[in-house]
Design a protein around this motif. Sequence first.
Motif, short mmCIF file in Angstrom:
data_model
loop_
_atom_site.label_atom_id
_atom_site.label_comp_id
_atom_site.label_asym_id
_atom_site.label_seq_id
_atom_site.Cartn_x
_atom_site.Cartn_y
_atom_site.Cartn_z
N ALA A 99 45.58 42.20 47.66
CA ALA A 99 44.87 43.27 48.36
C ALA A 99 45.34 43.42 49.80
CB ALA A 99 43.36 43.00 48.33
N ARG A 100 46.18 42.49 50.27
CA ARG A 100 46.58 42.50 51.67
C ARG A 100 48.08 42.76 51.86
NH1 ARG A 100 42.49 39.10 50.77
NH2 ARG A 100 40.80 38.97 52.30
N VAL A 101 48.86 42.49 50.85
CA VAL A 101 50.31 42.70 50.92
C VAL A 101 50.67 43.92 50.08
CG1 VAL A 101 52.57 41.69 50.48
CG2 VAL A 101 50.68 40.23 51.24
N ASN A 102 51.39 44.85 50.69
CA ASN A 102 51.71 46.10 50.00
C ASN A 102 52.97 45.95 49.14
OD1 ASN A 102 51.50 48.80 49.26
ND2 ASN A 102 52.70 49.51 51.02
N ALA A 103 52.95 44.97 48.26
CA ALA A 103 54.06 44.76 47.33
C ALA A 103 53.54 44.08 46.07
CB ALA A 103 55.15 43.92 47.99
N PRO A 104 52.67 44.75 45.34
CA PRO A 104 52.04 44.12 44.17
C PRO A 104 53.04 43.71 43.09
CG PRO A 104 51.62 46.49 44.21
CD PRO A 104 52.21 46.15 45.52
N MET A 105 54.11 44.50 42.92
CA MET A 105 55.08 44.17 41.89
C MET A 105 55.83 42.87 42.23
SD MET A 105 55.05 46.59 39.51
CE MET A 105 56.67 46.72 38.78
N LEU A 106 56.25 42.75 43.49
CA LEU A 106 56.96 41.55 43.91
C LEU A 106 56.07 40.31 43.84
CD1 LEU A 106 59.04 42.85 46.96
CD2 LEU A 106 59.84 42.33 44.65
N LEU A 107 54.79 40.49 44.19
CA LEU A 107 53.85 39.38 44.11
C LEU A 107 53.67 38.92 42.67
CD1 LEU A 107 51.05 40.42 46.65
CD2 LEU A 107 52.68 38.54 46.87
N ALA A 108 53.60 39.88 41.75
CA ALA A 108 53.44 39.53 40.33
C ALA A 108 54.66 38.77 39.82
CB ALA A 108 53.21 40.79 39.51
#
Length: 417
Positions: A99-108
């Motif tokens: 919810a804080r980092v604008n890179a959900p795909m990379l986080l996944a």
Amino acid sequence: MTTSISNRQSVIQIVKAASSDIIGTLGGDIFSFAVGLMLLHRTHSAISFGLGSIIYPVVGLLLVMPVGNLVDRRRHKPLILVSKLTVIMALLLYSWGVARVNAPMLLAIALLVVIAGCDKVTNTTFTAAVHELVNDNHVKMLATIEQAATAGIQLVAPVLAALLYGWIGFAGIVRVVIVTEVLTWLIALSMRFHPLTDTDDGGTAKSQWAQFQVGLRYIREHFTLLSVVLMGIFLNFLLASIDVGLPYAIVQERHLGSTRLSWVLSAFSGGVLLGNLVLSVLPKFKNVHLTILRLSLVIGSLIAVVGLTFMAPLTATVLVVGLIGIALVIGLVLAFVNTPMSVYMQMTVPTRLLGRVGSTFATLMQLALPLGTVVYGMLFQHIAAGPVYLVTGLVIVGYIALNLRTAQRHYRDNPDA
């Protein structure tokens, strides 16, 4: 090797192991399915649904040497607890950061890498610790019950994942998985690992490569293990067509929706569950290698039938029902391939080498998956599913037939093998 595990203690450990498998597989499969749906909907690419099929084998390949050596030289219970705790911490960090980092795909993707590494440690350690958990009389029972429990959850996991994905979203599913991982950690904490007196490490070599070579040499010197590994590399490359092709063909090509896809995927698990229930009451196979080869011929034939099913002018309902039936049979046959091989390895490989042999065996079996996922991802985006599956099935049948002739000649010339 000596151990004093009673039948009662073995049964208790089997119940705990099965409970851990049920809870862990439920959380893991829901998460994997949800990740696949998220990436497929965002990228509309066939390869996106098979991202996990790329990450897991690549991470496994990178870790095959250090993990195998580590497992054979360290106490097993602490390794499992630390590995599972790392997954919990990674999931908590992901839940905070998404919810804080604008890179959900990379986080996944990063999360999948961490989970893949920890799963490599956990699975290899459990494989090497079987004789610390149950006595020899219960090794087959442990393998079949674990497989059946896992398959039972996999039967409902895709359907449940699709429902949860629409209800609580991907972030909600992450929170559910955190709970399941905590439960499996507590179960592992309660399990008793009986120490073994056989502590010979198979040599005095100190380097990582020299230690690893001991397990690699054992596989190379045993015809059955070597043959199955080589066959597995080839087959897993071709069987990537199932992991990548069915989601793309059903969701993107035929537009039949995620729910119908989940029915077909659940049928595979239903077949595995049924197969393991049957295996639990059958005697051991006389020749595991020849049995696996003959059953692999059946799998190749069934994949060719999948191709014919997609090529036939069938209605959506008839197509899905046909795929469910074929998937059920393939899953049943896979149970008769995977479980006996697992038991064979547990009963024939020296305990001091199980970590290295098990890690190498599992990694090499999965080695072709990333390449297969990429190749089939491109094929399915440019060629209809029917011809791809038909050719894949025929190639499997031809390859296995040649291997079957070689194996039959070997056992005829070496009757004691």
